[in-house]
Structure formats: structure tokens, C-alpha cells
Design an enzyme around this catalytic site. Structure first.
Site, PDB file in Angstrom:
ATOM      1  N   GLU A   1      -5.396   1.653   1.487  1.00 10.51           N
ATOM      2  CA  GLU A   1      -6.756   0.506   1.235  1.00 10.51           C
ATOM      3  C   GLU A   1      -8.036   1.510   0.471  1.00 10.51           C
ATOM      4  O   GLU A   1      -8.689   1.578   0.852  1.00 10.51           O
ATOM      5  CB  GLU A   1      -7.359   0.064   2.714  1.00 10.51           C
ATOM      6  CG  GLU A   1      -6.368  -0.710   3.261  1.00 10.51           C
ATOM      7  CD  GLU A   1      -5.884  -1.296   3.278  1.00 10.51           C
ATOM      8  OE1 GLU A   1      -5.416  -2.484   2.435  1.00 10.51           O
ATOM      9  OE2 GLU A   1      -4.313  -2.721   4.121  1.00 10.51           O
TER      10      GLU A   1
ATOM     11  N   LYS B   1     -11.109  12.185   9.502  1.00 10.24           N
ATOM     12  CA  LYS B   1     -11.553  12.557   9.057  1.00 10.24           C
ATOM     13  C   LYS B   1     -13.020  11.873   8.152  1.00 10.24           C
ATOM     14  O   LYS B   1     -12.392  11.122   7.229  1.00 10.24           O
ATOM     15  CB  LYS B   1     -11.016  13.134   7.541  1.00 10.24           C
ATOM     16  CG  LYS B   1     -12.664  14.058   6.656  1.00 10.24           C
ATOM     17  CD  LYS B   1     -12.274  14.903   5.601  1.00 10.24           C
ATOM     18  CE  LYS B   1     -12.500  14.154   4.354  1.00 10.24           C
ATOM     19  NZ  LYS B   1     -14.087  13.203   4.423  1.00 10.24           N
TER      20      LYS B   1
ATOM     21  N   GLU C   1     -15.015  -2.973 -10.229  1.00 12.33           N
ATOM     22  CA  GLU C   1     -15.910  -2.968  -9.025  1.00 12.33           C
ATOM     23  C   GLU C   1     -17.484  -2.462  -8.421  1.00 12.33           C
ATOM     24  O   GLU C   1     -17.244  -1.608  -8.922  1.00 12.33           O
ATOM     25  CB  GLU C   1     -14.906  -2.368  -7.845  1.00 12.33           C
ATOM     26  CG  GLU C   1     -15.667  -2.243  -6.474  1.00 12.33           C
ATOM     27  CD  GLU C   1     -15.214  -2.079  -5.190  1.00 12.33           C
ATOM     28  OE1 GLU C   1     -14.125  -0.667  -5.673  1.00 12.33           O
ATOM     29  OE2 GLU C   1     -14.520  -2.688  -4.350  1.00 12.33           O
TER      30      GLU C   1
ATOM     31  N   CYS D   1     -14.921  -4.219   0.778  1.00 10.01           N
ATOM     32  CA  CYS D   1     -14.387  -4.194  -0.425  1.00 10.01           C
ATOM     33  C   CYS D   1     -13.293  -5.332  -0.824  1.00 10.01           C
ATOM     34  O   CYS D   1     -12.965  -5.673  -2.225  1.00 10.01           O
ATOM     35  CB  CYS D   1     -12.747  -3.170   0.209  1.00 10.01           C
ATOM     36  SG  CYS D   1     -12.146  -3.949   2.021  1.00 10.01           S
TER      37      CYS D   1
HETATM   38  P1  NAD Z   1     -13.897   7.042  -1.728  1.00  7.65           P
HETATM   39  O1  NAD Z   1     -12.981   7.465  -2.312  1.00  7.65           O
HETATM   40  O2  NAD Z   1     -15.362   8.359  -2.407  1.00  7.65           O
HETATM   41  O3  NAD Z   1     -13.752   8.125   0.063  1.00  7.65           O
HETATM   42  C1  NAD Z   1     -13.390   7.695   0.734  1.00  7.65           C
HETATM   43  C2  NAD Z   1     -12.891   9.193   1.542  1.00  7.65           C
HETATM   44  O4  NAD Z   1     -11.502  10.213   1.205  1.00  7.65           O
HETATM   45  C3  NAD Z   1     -14.189  10.041   2.364  1.00  7.65           C
HETATM   46  O5  NAD Z   1     -13.683  10.964   3.457  1.00  7.65           O
HETATM   47  C4  NAD Z   1     -13.586  11.402   1.454  1.00  7.65           C
HETATM   48  O6  NAD Z   1     -14.491  12.766   1.717  1.00  7.65           O
HETATM   49  C5  NAD Z   1     -12.533  11.281   1.592  1.00  7.65           C
HETATM   50  N1  NAD Z   1     -12.048  11.956   0.063  1.00  7.65           N
HETATM   51  C6  NAD Z   1     -12.539  12.028  -1.362  1.00  7.65           C
HETATM   52  N2  NAD Z   1     -11.805  12.704  -2.430  1.00  7.65           N
HETATM   53  C7  NAD Z   1     -10.981  13.008  -1.227  1.00  7.65           C
HETATM   54  C8  NAD Z   1      -9.273  13.306  -1.866  1.00  7.65           C
HETATM   55  N3  NAD Z   1      -9.588  14.396  -2.638  1.00  7.65           N
HETATM   56  N4  NAD Z   1      -8.749  14.088  -0.914  1.00  7.65           N
HETATM   57  C9  NAD Z   1      -8.636  13.343   0.436  1.00  7.65           C
HETATM   58  N5  NAD Z   1      -9.698  12.332   0.960  1.00  7.65           N
HETATM   59  C10 NAD Z   1     -10.636  12.739   0.052  1.00  7.65           C
HETATM   60  O7  NAD Z   1     -14.515   5.933  -1.442  1.00  7.65           O
HETATM   61  P2  NAD Z   1     -15.986   5.547  -0.406  1.00  7.65           P
HETATM   62  O8  NAD Z   1     -16.863   5.511  -2.284  1.00  7.65           O
HETATM   63  O9  NAD Z   1     -16.043   6.535   0.923  1.00  7.65           O
HETATM   64  O10 NAD Z   1     -15.426   4.231  -0.576  1.00  7.65           O
HETATM   65  C11 NAD Z   1     -15.794   2.873  -1.221  1.00  7.65           C
HETATM   66  C12 NAD Z   1     -14.632   2.036  -1.375  1.00  7.65           C
HETATM   67  O11 NAD Z   1     -13.496   1.664  -1.052  1.00  7.65           O
HETATM   68  C13 NAD Z   1     -14.587   1.466  -2.664  1.00  7.65           C
HETATM   69  O12 NAD Z   1     -13.649   1.844  -3.641  1.00  7.65           O
HETATM   70  C14 NAD Z   1     -14.137   0.534  -1.815  1.00  7.65           C
HETATM   71  O13 NAD Z   1     -14.045  -0.460  -2.067  1.00  7.65           O
HETATM   72  C15 NAD Z   1     -12.775   0.784  -0.858  1.00  7.65           C
HETATM   73  N6  NAD Z   1     -12.487   1.008   0.190  1.00  7.65           N
HETATM   74  C16 NAD Z   1     -11.138  -0.676   0.526  1.00  7.65           C
HETATM   75  C17 NAD Z   1     -11.267  -0.892   1.031  1.00  7.65           C
HETATM   76  C18 NAD Z   1     -10.153  -1.952   2.048  1.00  7.65           C
HETATM   77  O14 NAD Z   1      -9.420  -2.030   3.069  1.00  7.65           O
HETATM   78  N7  NAD Z   1      -8.828  -2.236   0.602  1.00  7.65           N
HETATM   79  C19 NAD Z   1     -12.469  -1.336   2.759  1.00  7.65           C
HETATM   80  C20 NAD Z   1     -13.131  -0.581   2.252  1.00  7.65           C
HETATM   81  C21 NAD Z   1     -13.387   0.087   0.992  1.00  7.65           C
END
Ligand code: NAD
Length: 473
Positions: A246, A173, A377, A280
Site C-alpha cells: 500500500e 516492525k 505527493e 495516503c
Molecule cells: P517509508 O517508506 O519511509 O517507511 C515505511 C516503513 O518502511 C517504516 O517502518 C520504515 O522504517 C520502513 N523501511 C524503510 N526502508 C526500508 C527498506 N529498505 N526495507 C524495508 N522497510 C523499510 O514511508 P513513511 O514516510 O513512513 O510513510 C509515508 C508514505 O506512506 C507516504 O508515501 C504515504 O502515501 C504512504 N502511505 C500509504 C498508505 C496506503 O494505504 N496506500 C497508507 C499510509 C501511508
């Protein structure tokens, strides 16, 4: 307008409604995507479950050959996929330090090729007159992959390639902000993989939650924010799903006194600002010794004022827009809080004119720990420069954060820098570089930045469970 659909059991699949995908450089929709609900998750998981026994029984060499074909498909369709990544994320085709869509595709191809060569051979724990004990690695079953919007295609590749190679089937997804490059890739992969082996559903958090709660998914691999990661850990408890999480980071960089800062200024700037800080493991808190504080501030401010911000499709652009309006609001809010905390703005500080989600690259001096911009962040083009005098004190402050993804130490004395870097509470410690990841080096967070690692044999093993075979003699 381009149309995209979900992909279930080897065919494109319509959903209950369609959603617009916005180009953040214009604020206008460039594509429409079919979007599903929990019934589509059920269909996708059923297809993946049905495909699992045959895929798990497929010899490793054949799965490896399939993965190599996927790398070939990415290469053959690189131009189209780069265009989609730029349209949906806003990131430039080339970009600051060449960290744009070209790198996203290059990375996706490189990771796929490298991972295809990995193996998890049987280990022999004992072989004597009493017993033969072997340690085998077996696929887990159906893997659910949930991805964010910042590096949508490359992160999808990081999830699905090791899952497929080890014999799992997949339901992915993508983020509803950036689904198009993933959906196109999954559709292309349909020409290589048997029906049901890789499926894609589209939706918001509720669709992700339906995957997390699904009794027939065995593992969730999730990249995204820490708050969502916590919900996923709770939801996964029912059938004790395996997890790789992650999550967010707030990486510190420490520049040791006496460092040749003119030499490192370009690299520091890129570590902070590539992809507008929406990475990230971008450098998000820069600690500079008081003896070089003003000079470092000037070096970074010059670069922030000179960098070309614009539409990612324009080849001269180095930084694009922020990916979505909600994230832009978070960055504006953090800039306001930095002003209220007495921050000195060396560059930027405001939104740029136009319909797109553009924000001027921003450097803020004179803040310290306890300010929101330092403690949280930002995930945007805004970086605090923090002054320090004492090495032990700066190490304590760098570690005084609930995130622990990466961290870096910069200095002329490499041994001293490495010794300090190893005392950072972070999954990766970099010396004289920051955020440079590669497919042979395990990557993951400690503290609230995650659970588990990706990449290399360690990352591959996370898509398997151990079966110990003991033959008595
Ligand atoms: P997010 O957590 O808002 O969303 C990520 C995904 O999770 C999306 O597909 C979203 O639709 C889904 N999602 C949302 N609520 C959910 C739930 N309750 N259950 C299951 N899935 C759900 O994150 P974002 O804003 O898309 O991404 C930014 C964040 O990601 C930042 O904090 C960044 O640091 C982190 N990030 C981490 C890494 C890493 O490797 N550690 C890499 C890239 C991004």
C-alpha cells in the site's frame, strides 16, 4: 520518560540500543524504545515460525474469538492508546472533522470487530460423477508487517488482524518515528495470543530490509512510500514472498462546473487537510473549473486561515504539527518550489513559530501540471488548486501521474460525476466524497500506488494461498 521494548516469543525484549521518540508538537523526546537489529529479526521470526503450526491448526472459531478479545483490549485501553498516538504522531485527539487519534482508535476497533466476522468458506468448483473439486484457503506462514508513521496503530491493525484470523503468525516492525502505540498494543495482545503468534521488532530501514530478505517469512505486508515499496519488491524475490504493498498516492479531485461549492467546501477542506495531509488517500491535487476557480480558492483560504493549529493534546486543536522534521523540510521545499513556479499563495506558505514542527495550512493557486507541488505527493498541509476548462482535458491531466490510489469527482449530477470517476486510473473512485474508507470496501492502489488490496473478503484472501482438492470419482 516512558520506556518501551520489543516483544518476542511472548515476552518483552531488550535491544542493542534505545532510541528517543520525539513528540512533534514540542520537538522533545517523550519516550525511549529498545531498538533491534537483524539478530532480533531472526529471533522474532524463529518464534513466529515455531508458533505457526499450532496457530494454523487452531479452529477458525477460536481464532475469531481471540480477534474479538483483541478488539475488547483496544476498547478497554482506548484512552491510553489515543494519548500515545497523539504524542508520537502529533495528531489531535479530536481534530479537523474528528479525524484524529479518537478516529484512529475507533477505526482500529471497528476494523477488528468487522474483520472478525469475515469468513473464507470452501468453494466447490465441481461436484459430479467425475470428481469433487474444492477450493480451500490456507494460511501462508509467517507474515512480516512493516508500517509507516501517519496512522501507526490503525495500519498495524489493518495488517495483523486479517493475518491472525486466517492462521498466520506475525512479526511487525513499526516506523521508528511512531513505535509506541503499536508496541503497547502488541504487549496487551500477549495476554490473549499464545507466545510467538505476534512479535514486534523495532528499527529503521535496515531492520525492515532484514525482514524482507528473511527466508522464513512468507509474506510482507507493507504500507509506506513508493520508493521503499520498490526496494521491498526487489528484496522479496529471493524466496518469492507474497506481497501486499500500500504505497503513496497523489489523489486528484475534480469539481465539475455548476457544483454547489459552498455546500462541499468543508468536506473538500477536510479531505485535503485532515491529519495535515499526511494520509495516503488525502486529496492532493484539486482541479476546479475556471468559472468557479476564484470563489473556490476563497472558500478554502478562509478555512485554512481559521483552522486551529496547535498541540494535539489541547482539545481545541484541529491540526497538529507535521510528524517529523524531515517531512517538514520536504513541505518547506515544495512551498519554495511553488513560489519559484509563480504560485499564488491564498493562505499559509511558511513554518509557524515554536519548537514543534508546525506549518501553516497552505493553499496555492495558479500552478499547473509540471510543477513539483502538482506532480509529487507533498504529504503535508499544502494543496495546489489547478484551473481547467475542458472535462476531457482535466481527466487526462488527473490521470497523467504515476500514482493511482484514489480520486474523486464532485458534482450536482451524480450520474455524470460517477461516469467520469470510473474513468480515473485509481484503486478507488469517490463521488462527492474523498478518502472515506471502510472495512467492507476493498482498498488498494493501481499503477505505482501499490499491489493488492486490503479490507473485506478480498483483503482477507491475500493472507492465504489456494489449495485445490480434487477427488476423482
Ligand atoms: P517509508 O517508506 O519511509 O517507511 C515505511 C516503513 O518502511 C517504516 O517502518 C520504515 O522504517 C520502513 N523501511 C524503510 N526502508 C526500508 C527498506 N529498505 N526495507 C524495508 N522497510 C523499510 O514511508 P513513511 O514516510 O513512513 O510513510 C509515508 C508514505 O506512506 C507516504 O508515501 C504515504 O502515501 C504512504 N502511505 C500509504 C498508505 C496506503 O494505504 N496506500 C497508507 C499510509 C501511508
Amino acid at each position: 520518560m516512558q520506556q518501551f521494548s520489543m516483544y518476542i516469543n511472548g515476552a518483552n525484549s531488550a535491544g542493542q540500543k534505545s532510541i528517543d521518540v520525539i513528540n512533534p508538537a514540542t520537538g522533545a523526546a517523550f519516550a525511549q524504545v529498545q531498538c533491534g537489529d537483524s539478530s532480533d529479526v531472526d529471533r522474532a521470526v524463529a518464534a513466529a515460525r515455531a508458533a505457526f503450526p499450532a496457530w494454523a491448526a487452531t479452529p477458525w472459531a477460536e481464532r475469531k474469538a481471540a480477534v474479538q478479545k483483541l478488539a475488547g483490549l483496544l476498547e478497554a485501553n482506548m484512552a491510553e492508546l489515543m494519548q500515545l498516538v497523539t504524542l508520537e504522531t502529533g495528531k489531535p485527539l479530536g481534530g479537523l472533522a474528528q479525524i484524529g487519534s479518537g478516529m484512529e482508535l475507533g477505526g482500529a476497533i471497528g476494523w477488528t470487530q468487522y474483520t472478525a466476522e469475515l469468513e473464507l468458506p470452501v468453494e466447490v468448483a465441481q461436484d459430479d460423477e467425475q470428481a469433487l473439486i474444492e477450493i480451500h484457503r490456507k494460511p501462508l506462514g509467517v507474515v512480516g508487517s512493516i508500517t509507516p508513521w501517519n496512522w501507526p496503530l490503525m495500519i498495524a491493525i489493518w495488517h495483523v488482524i486479517p493475518a491472525l484470523l486466517t492462521g498466520n503468525t506475525v512479526v511487525i516492525k513499526p516506523s521508528p518515528y511512531t513505535p509506541t502505540s503499536t508496541l503497547r498494543f502488541v504487549e496487551l495482545a500477549g495476554s490473549v495470543l499464545p507466545a510467538g503468534v505476534m512479535n514486534a521488532v523495532v528499527g529503521e530501514g535496515d531492520v525492515g530490509a532484514a525482514m524482507v530478505n528473511h527466508a522464513d517469512i512468507n509474506k510482507i505486508v507493507f504500507t509506506g512510500s513508493t520508493p521503499t515499496g520498490k526496494k521491498i519488491m526487489q528484496g522479496a524475490a529471493d524466496n518469492l514472498k507474497r506481497l501486499t504493498l500500500e504505497l503513496g498516492g497523489n489523489d486528484a479531485g475534480i469539481i465539475l462546473p455548476g457544483t454547489d461549492i459552498e455546500r462541499i467546501a468543508d468536506e473538500i477542506f477536510a479531505a485535503c487537510f485532515h491529519n495535515n495531509g499526511q494520509t495516503c488517500a488525502a486529496l492532493k491535487r484539486l482541479y476546479v473549473h475556471s468559472s468557479q476557480y476564484e470563489e473556490m480558492g476563497q472558500l478554502l483560504a478562509e478555512r485554512a486561515k481559521a483552522v486551529v493549529v496547535g498541540d494535539g493534546l489541547d482539545e481545541s486543536t484541529q491540526l497538529g504539527p507535521i510528524q517529523n522534521a524531515a517531512q517538514l523540510r520536504i513541505v518547506e521545499e515544495l512551498a519554495d518550489s511553488a513560489k519559484a513556479d509563480g504560485g499564488r499563495f491564498l493562505a499559509g506558505g511558511q513554518r509557524l513559530p515554536g519548537e514543534g514542527y508546525f506549518f501553516a495550512p497552505t493553499i496555492v493557486a495558479d500552478l499547473t501540471d509540471g510543477s513539483r507541488l502538482v506532480d509529487e505527493e507533498p504529504f503535508g498541509p499544502i494543496v495546489p488548486l489547478i484551473k481547467y476548462d475542458d472535462i476531457e482535458d482535466v481527466l487526462r491531466r488527473a490521470n497523467d501521474n504515476d500514482r493511482g490510489l484514489g480520486g474523486s469527482v464532485w458534482g450536482n449530477d451524480v450520474a455524470a460525476a460517477a461516469a467520469l470517476a470510473m474513468r480515473l486510473e485509481s484503486g478507488t473512485a469517490w463521488v462527492n466524497t474523498h478518502g472515506s474508507i471502510q472495512p467492507n470496501a476493498p482498498f488498494g492502489g493501481v499503477k505505482q500506488s501499490g499491489v493488492g488490496v486490503e479490507f473485506g473478503a478480498h483483503g482477507l484472501a491475500e493472507y492465504t494461498s489456494i489449495q485445490t482438492l480434487k477427488i476423482a470419482r
